[in-house]
Design a protein around this motif. Structure first.
Motif, short mmCIF file in Angstrom:
data_model
loop_
_atom_site.label_atom_id
_atom_site.label_comp_id
_atom_site.label_asym_id
_atom_site.label_seq_id
_atom_site.Cartn_x
_atom_site.Cartn_y
_atom_site.Cartn_z
N SER B 40 0.82 -1.21 0.00
CA SER B 40 0.00 0.00 0.00
C SER B 40 0.86 1.26 0.00
O SER B 40 0.41 2.31 -0.44
CB SER B 40 -0.92 0.00 1.21
OG SER B 40 -0.16 0.25 2.37
N ARG B 187 -5.45 -5.07 1.05
CA ARG B 187 -4.94 -3.90 0.33
C ARG B 187 -6.11 -2.99 -0.05
O ARG B 187 -6.05 -1.78 0.06
CB ARG B 187 -4.19 -4.43 -0.90
CG ARG B 187 -3.71 -3.45 -1.89
CD ARG B 187 -2.46 -2.75 -1.40
NE ARG B 187 -2.22 -1.56 -2.19
CZ ARG B 187 -2.86 -0.43 -2.02
NH1 ARG B 187 -3.77 -0.32 -1.09
NH2 ARG B 187 -2.59 0.61 -2.76
N PHE B 190 -7.61 -1.04 2.87
CA PHE B 190 -6.87 0.14 3.30
C PHE B 190 -7.28 1.38 2.50
O PHE B 190 -7.06 2.50 2.94
CB PHE B 190 -5.36 -0.09 3.16
CG PHE B 190 -4.79 -1.02 4.19
CD1 PHE B 190 -5.35 -1.12 5.46
CD2 PHE B 190 -3.69 -1.81 3.90
CE1 PHE B 190 -4.84 -1.98 6.41
CE2 PHE B 190 -3.17 -2.67 4.84
CZ PHE B 190 -3.74 -2.76 6.10
N ASP B 191 -7.85 1.18 1.31
CA ASP B 191 -8.27 2.32 0.50
C ASP B 191 -9.70 2.75 0.79
O ASP B 191 -10.15 3.78 0.28
CB ASP B 191 -8.20 1.96 -1.00
CG ASP B 191 -6.77 1.81 -1.46
OD1 ASP B 191 -5.89 2.40 -0.81
OD2 ASP B 191 -6.55 1.10 -2.46
#
Lengths: 95, 279
Positions: B40, B187, B190-191
């Motif tokens: 990330s 991943r 996390f966004d």
């Protein structure tokens, strides 16, 4: 690429680089679960008769030249005991 | 030259090898999270990892980031406090099924209801592993544990359905066999913003597998291989785990809801709205 035959040169041949990898094993971290051996797509790893400090059988890269650096052993290992790194390869064409 | 494992930079290597048993899935789930953190490229000083008590709770102790090993079941209240105290933090809760859903079940439903901006990863190994393999709220019906030697007569929680029903904005389930997809999901999480939940099915060969004819670590992964069906956008109600039908995994829910901090700052600090959220 051993064992792969092409009837003509692939159009993207220049772009595709088949990577080769080298496996590193931290024997004293290994607990002998066998995940890396069972799930290696190229069957690079095998159990050995050796023991590590804690008495587990450790894997060894017996067919090291088969490794394509996919990192699967690295990510499935629960013990951070194995990783692979790329070996820079000169381009060779087999037809 | 001594070689260094790529995840060593995120590990307290003086504490490795860790205490988890041979073949324990927590290590794999943990390394997926480390891979996702590395991929990330988010600033490491903005991460705060909170875990509770239990085998999975030890993650906080092995991680070389700001991490917090809290009291039993209270990982989410601590994480909520961290997020509200410093909204810039990217707060991750990494804990086990016993911690998040047995003693901490109440905190889970309320953190999800408020939509606190947290990433919650629950390692589900179907039993209380650390204390010797007792029956847990996630033990499938009929499974044998230390306290149900003849088979479990309770129905387990369907964690994706529970998370969906109480308001989580992202709900997924993967096993430790699907490490690539699990890493991608972490991943992706996390966004996103809001209460994001991933259930990670993990083998517990020592306490659970041993009593359920999966004694070797590999037996559990072979069991996952044979039984798991990947079905994205499946109805979470179909994700109930039992001993007969296939185990449904995939990304079930991905939706948007204003978080608690969004709504709070809209009411009390409308001018600072832009600054409150970075992560």
């Amino acid at each position: 690429m051993e064992g792969v035959k092409f009837w003509r040169k692939p159009l993207d041949w220049e772009m595709i680089q088949v990577t080769r990898g080298r496996v590193h094993i931290f024997e004293d971290r290994c607990k002998g679960c066998g995940y890396c051996i069972a799930y290696c797509p190229r069957d690079v790893l095998s159990f050995t008769d050796r023991f590590n400090r804690k008495g587990y059988h450790v894997p060894s890269a017996l067919k090291e030249e088969e490794c394509v650096n996919c990192h699967f052993c690295e990510i499935i290992c629960p013990d951070f005991a194995i990783y692979s790194e790329e070996i820079p390869q000169p381009k060779e064409i087999e037809l | 030259m001594k070689s260094v494992h790529p995840y060593d930079e995120l590990l307290r290597t003086d504490r490795i090898p860790h205490i988890w048993c041979p073949g324990c899935g927590i290590g794999t789930a943990f390394s997926s999270m480390l891979a996702a953190i590395k991929e990330s490229a988010l600033p490491l000083e903005d991460f705060a990892v909170v875990s509770g008590i239990g085998c999975t709770g030890r993650v906080a102790g092995y991680l070389k980031l700001d991490s917090f090993h809290t009291t039993h079941g209270r990982a989410l209240p601590f994480a909520t406090g961290l997020k509200l105290g410093n909204p810039r933090l990217n707060v991750v809760t990494f804990s086990g099924d016993g911690d998040l859903f047995a003693i901490g079940g109440n905190h889970f439903i309320h953190a999800a209801r408020r939509n606190i901006d947290l990433a919650v990863f629950c390692v589900n190994n179907f039993n209380y592993g650390m204390t010797g393999g007792q029956v847990a709220p996630t033990t499938p019906y009929g499974a044998k544990t230390a306290t149900t030697p003849m088979g479990n007569d309770e129905w387990p929680f369907n964690l994706p359905l529970l998370a969906y029903a109480v308001g989580a904005v992202y709900v997924a389930r993967w096993t430790t066999l699907h490490v690539r997809r699990l890493t991608d999901a972490i991943r992706e999480v996390f966004d996103r913003r809001g209460f994001r939940f991933i259930e990670i099915l993990a083998p517990c060969p020592t306490a659970y597998g041993r009593r359920n004819r999966m004694k070797a670590p590999l037996d559990v992964l072979k069991y996952f291989e044979a039984r798991v069906r990947v079905r994205h956008d499946a109805d979470p109600a179909e994700a109930q785990i039992d001993l007969e039908s296939p185990i449904v995994v995939g990304k079930f829910v991905d939706r948007k809801r204003p978080t608690f901090l969004d709504l709070w700052s809209k009411r009390y600090a409308p001018d600072e709205d832009e600054e409150v959220h970075v992560a």
